[in-house]
Write an enzyme that holds these catalytic residues in place. Sequence first.
Site, short mmCIF file in Angstrom:
data_model
loop_
_atom_site.label_atom_id
_atom_site.label_comp_id
_atom_site.label_asym_id
_atom_site.label_seq_id
_atom_site.Cartn_x
_atom_site.Cartn_y
_atom_site.Cartn_z
N HIS A 180 -21.77 -3.79 -2.35
CA HIS A 180 -22.39 -2.77 -1.57
C HIS A 180 -23.21 -2.03 -2.25
CE1 HIS A 180 -22.59 -0.37 2.14
NE2 HIS A 180 -22.04 0.52 1.46
N GLN B 277 -25.90 1.00 9.39
CA GLN B 277 -26.35 -0.23 9.58
C GLN B 277 -25.77 -1.14 10.35
OE1 GLN B 277 -24.74 -0.59 5.39
NE2 GLN B 277 -24.04 -2.64 6.04
N CYS C 71 -26.91 -3.38 3.68
CA CYS C 71 -26.56 -2.08 3.06
C CYS C 71 -27.78 -2.10 1.99
CB CYS C 71 -25.34 -1.98 2.27
SG CYS C 71 -24.91 -3.44 1.19
N ASN D 94 -24.13 7.00 2.12
CA ASN D 94 -23.93 5.64 2.47
C ASN D 94 -24.78 5.29 3.67
OD1 ASN D 94 -22.48 3.25 2.76
ND2 ASN D 94 -20.34 4.01 2.47
#
Length: 450
Positions: A369, A69, A75, A390
């Site tokens: 997040h 990102q 996110c 992630n």
Amino acid sequence: MPQNSSNAAISSDQISRYQDQFNQRKDAQVIERALTHQGILATSADYASDTDMSPVFSIDLDTGKVANQKQSGRCWMFAALNTMRHHLADLFKLSDFELSQNYTFFWDKFEKANYFYQNVLNTADQPLDSRKVAFLMTTPQQDGGQWDMLCAIIEKYGIVPKSVMPETYSSSKSADLNKVLNKKLRKDAVTLRKLSAENASDADIAAARDTMLGEVYNILCYTLGEPTQTFDFEYRDDDHNYHLDKDLTPKSFYDKYVGWNLDDYVSVINAPTADKPYNKTYTVEMLGNVLGGREVKHLNLTMADFKALAIKQLQDGQSVWFGCDVGQSSDRQKGIMDLNAYNKNELLGTDLTMTKAERLDYAESLMTHAMVLTGVDLVDGKPTKWKVENSWGDKVGTKGFFVMSDRWMDEFCYQVVVNKKYLSDDLLKAQAEEPTVLLPWDPMGALAAN
């Protein structure tokens, strides 16, 4: 009764006593030297957690490379699109494929502007120093969001491949764009509140708002590119077979290549605070993006039920969107989220422990997040650690994947999104109930934006 301020002032005797207590610690100078040179995190790091958090899992989904990102707060968007990408990649043999985060970013920004204008008008009769107006003006819009907000965008605008609407400077590094948009929205709020105060007609307010939205649209086109309307999807699959699918729209692409009924996916939270009984649903005032679209709705469950649902979905081979407070007891570089990652209490000689409910009630923690669960290690049927995809690129963790201990999940995970087919009949009935409306600043209204 509040303590008298004159009695609460710090005295010189107190300072002398604190200094004596500090000097009586045999290790005080050693700790001082270490902390002044290395800082709290490096000095308190407990390397025993490295071995406990080895990246090996009994259930481990193959989801391909991680996305990045970059310097944006998308996110939640990356995580949601990744869950869809995993499904699409399996069906069409596209292991390195990505969906366009810039496309959904464009429409989210556009819709958030309209949502802000509506909230400005809804609160136009309140003074500027009212908490709700101050809340609106603090951050008129931002990059962050929640699962239901992306669903609202997809249901209205569809999605496209990243190759069709790739990243731009401002999508990958969004700070300047956000400053400009927030400046414009605050200026527009001045105009809308004045029109309301002057009892302007609905037609005049609608005309002013239409002009404002047109200007926002232009800014977004300049910085993110014009949103795709029709396109051809050309690709080679993992077997090197060539494919060309012509004259697609973003909605027809979604229907053909993802095809999920987004109503089947529901948000489950764990908020163990006194104001949110379990097995009840909640929404948050002034939280959303698409007016008339899908609202944010959470079903609050115990942590045992919360994790059981995530495990069921992983066992069926589908990844799980989740939201957490990633900055708590986590090592970004190693990709470890574990309560034992740092021992600050022992190092500093104090007790920093709070319950999950206390952290939420006293603003010590909230969802910051969103990522994706792609695996779990089950020992005797119980989870011990979780594999996490992630969206910070492949230079952190294990090629971008993190390991989260089950105890860390208990304390710092707040939301998962699961297919409602995994809910029991009782939970399905609870999820269908009308939600309690929480105040705009409730921690369950936090936007994942790291």
